[in-house]
Scaffold this motif. Structure first.
Motif, PDB file in Angstrom:
ATOM      1  N   THR A   1     -22.428 -22.422 -73.216  1.00 44.09           N
ATOM      2  CA  THR A   1     -23.862 -22.324 -73.485  1.00 44.09           C
ATOM      3  C   THR A   1     -24.561 -23.662 -73.312  1.00 44.09           C
ATOM      4  O   THR A   1     -25.682 -23.733 -72.816  1.00 44.09           O
TER       5      THR A   1
ATOM      6  N   CYS B   1     -27.641 -24.329 -70.810  1.00 42.22           N
ATOM      7  CA  CYS B   1     -28.834 -25.028 -71.286  1.00 42.22           C
ATOM      8  C   CYS B   1     -29.162 -26.216 -70.377  1.00 42.22           C
ATOM      9  O   CYS B   1     -30.310 -26.410 -69.966  1.00 42.22           O
TER      10      CYS B   1
ATOM     11  N   PHE C   1     -30.620 -25.072 -67.066  1.00 46.55           N
ATOM     12  CA  PHE C   1     -32.025 -24.657 -67.209  1.00 46.55           C
ATOM     13  C   PHE C   1     -32.931 -25.887 -67.241  1.00 46.55           C
ATOM     14  O   PHE C   1     -33.983 -25.922 -66.612  1.00 46.55           O
TER      15      PHE C   1
ATOM     16  N   LYS D   1     -36.943 -25.737 -66.546  1.00 46.83           N
ATOM     17  CA  LYS D   1     -37.406 -24.594 -67.352  1.00 46.83           C
ATOM     18  C   LYS D   1     -37.888 -25.072 -68.723  1.00 46.83           C
ATOM     19  O   LYS D   1     -37.190 -25.787 -69.411  1.00 46.83           O
TER      20      LYS D   1
ATOM     21  N   GLU E   1     -39.061 -22.591 -70.731  1.00 42.46           N
ATOM     22  CA  GLU E   1     -38.652 -21.393 -71.461  1.00 42.46           C
ATOM     23  C   GLU E   1     -37.644 -20.669 -70.608  1.00 42.46           C
ATOM     24  O   GLU E   1     -37.806 -20.590 -69.390  1.00 42.46           O
ATOM     25  N   ALA E   2     -36.599 -20.139 -71.215  1.00 41.45           N
ATOM     26  CA  ALA E   2     -35.606 -19.390 -70.452  1.00 41.45           C
ATOM     27  C   ALA E   2     -35.192 -18.164 -71.257  1.00 41.45           C
ATOM     28  O   ALA E   2     -34.855 -18.271 -72.438  1.00 41.45           O
ATOM     29  N   ASN E   3     -35.266 -17.006 -70.618  1.00 41.72           N
ATOM     30  CA  ASN E   3     -34.851 -15.765 -71.253  1.00 41.72           C
ATOM     31  C   ASN E   3     -33.487 -15.369 -70.733  1.00 41.72           C
ATOM     32  O   ASN E   3     -33.264 -15.351 -69.527  1.00 41.72           O
ATOM     33  N   VAL E   4     -32.580 -15.058 -71.652  1.00 40.62           N
ATOM     34  CA  VAL E   4     -31.219 -14.709 -71.234  1.00 40.62           C
ATOM     35  C   VAL E   4     -30.758 -13.401 -71.862  1.00 40.62           C
ATOM     36  O   VAL E   4     -31.207 -13.005 -72.939  1.00 40.62           O
TER      37      VAL E   4
ATOM     38  N   ILE F   1     -28.135 -22.281 -79.104  1.00 40.71           N
ATOM     39  CA  ILE F   1     -29.558 -21.963 -78.899  1.00 40.71           C
ATOM     40  C   ILE F   1     -30.391 -22.360 -80.121  1.00 40.71           C
ATOM     41  O   ILE F   1     -31.583 -22.602 -80.022  1.00 40.71           O
TER      42      ILE F   1
ATOM     43  N   CYS G   1     -31.810 -26.945 -77.151  1.00 37.86           N
ATOM     44  CA  CYS G   1     -31.699 -25.702 -76.375  1.00 37.86           C
ATOM     45  C   CYS G   1     -32.524 -24.557 -76.958  1.00 37.86           C
ATOM     46  O   CYS G   1     -32.369 -23.403 -76.550  1.00 37.86           O
TER      47      CYS G   1
ATOM     48  N   ILE H   1     -34.387 -21.580 -75.141  1.00 37.45           N
ATOM     49  CA  ILE H   1     -33.704 -20.386 -74.632  1.00 37.45           C
ATOM     50  C   ILE H   1     -33.899 -19.246 -75.631  1.00 37.45           C
ATOM     51  O   ILE H   1     -33.690 -19.419 -76.831  1.00 37.45           O
TER      52      ILE H   1
END
Length: 193
Positions: A17, A21, A24, A29, A31-34, A57, A62, A65
């Motif tokens: 993870t 991160c 990204f 990024k 904002e990042a959607n996972v 997260i 991070c 995310i």
């Protein structure tokens, strides 16, 4: 007297993870959607790896995310492919997939490719560094996996047993580290034929 030789399971999901991160961030990024694909919910490794994802997260570095959804694929490639296909059908924008194992990551990749998703635009992580996963990484589809050194665990166990037999002191827990595998260091992990 006995020793426990293993890898510290918390490292696997954490390494995975943190690297997702980092990728990204490198891509700029904010904002990042996972999506998170979990292993068998009754399995301690799956529970731990999912907790690792949540823990990373939750850190300030991070926290950009966001997990859109998390479901189990029971470590299974086909189930992961179906799961990802269902997620794609929602049309929600997403930036990555963090899977508890490589088989699940590969299933997700197959679904994304079938859905014409640009694999360069998404970050996909797995754990195990299987030969299939390394092939997916060489193809540019898998971005991150984590190698659990089974040979190292065996050597560590043997080493501990020898020390114990000679009456030497052994750490009660001997951890063989997990290793992050990325396109930058993949050559170290490819089986030399």
């Amino acid at each position: 007297n006995q020793a426990f030789v293993a890898s510290n399971e918390a490292d696997s999901g954490t390494l995975e993870t943190k690297e997702v991160c980092r990728l990204f961030k490198e891509a700029g990024k904010k904002e990042a959607n996972v999506y998170v694909i979990m292993g068998e919910l009754s399995n301690q490794a799956a529970v731990q790896r999912t907790k690792d994802i949540d823990d990373v997260i939750a850190t300030p570095e991070c926290s950009f995310i966001k997990i859109i959804d998390k479901q189990t694929s029971n470590w299974n490639r086909d189930e992961a492919q179906n799961l990802m296909t269902n997620w794609l059908s929602t049309g929600k924008p997403f930036d990555g997939v963090i899977a508890n194992n490589d088989e699940s990551a590969i299933g997700a990749i197959q679904a994304m490719k079938a859905g014409n998703i640009d694999m360069k635009a998404v970050v996909v992580g797995g754990v195990d560094a299987t030969q299939d996963a390394l092939a997916a990484m060489q193809a540019g589809d898998l971005d991150v996996t984590v190698f659990q050194d089974a040979a190292g665990q065996g050597a560590g166990a043997l080493d501990a047993a020898l020390k114990l037999s000679k009456g030497e002191k052994v750490e009660h827990k001997v951890y063989v580290p997990f290793q992050l595998v990325t396109p930058a260091n993949i050559d170290k992990f490819l089986k030399k034929n």
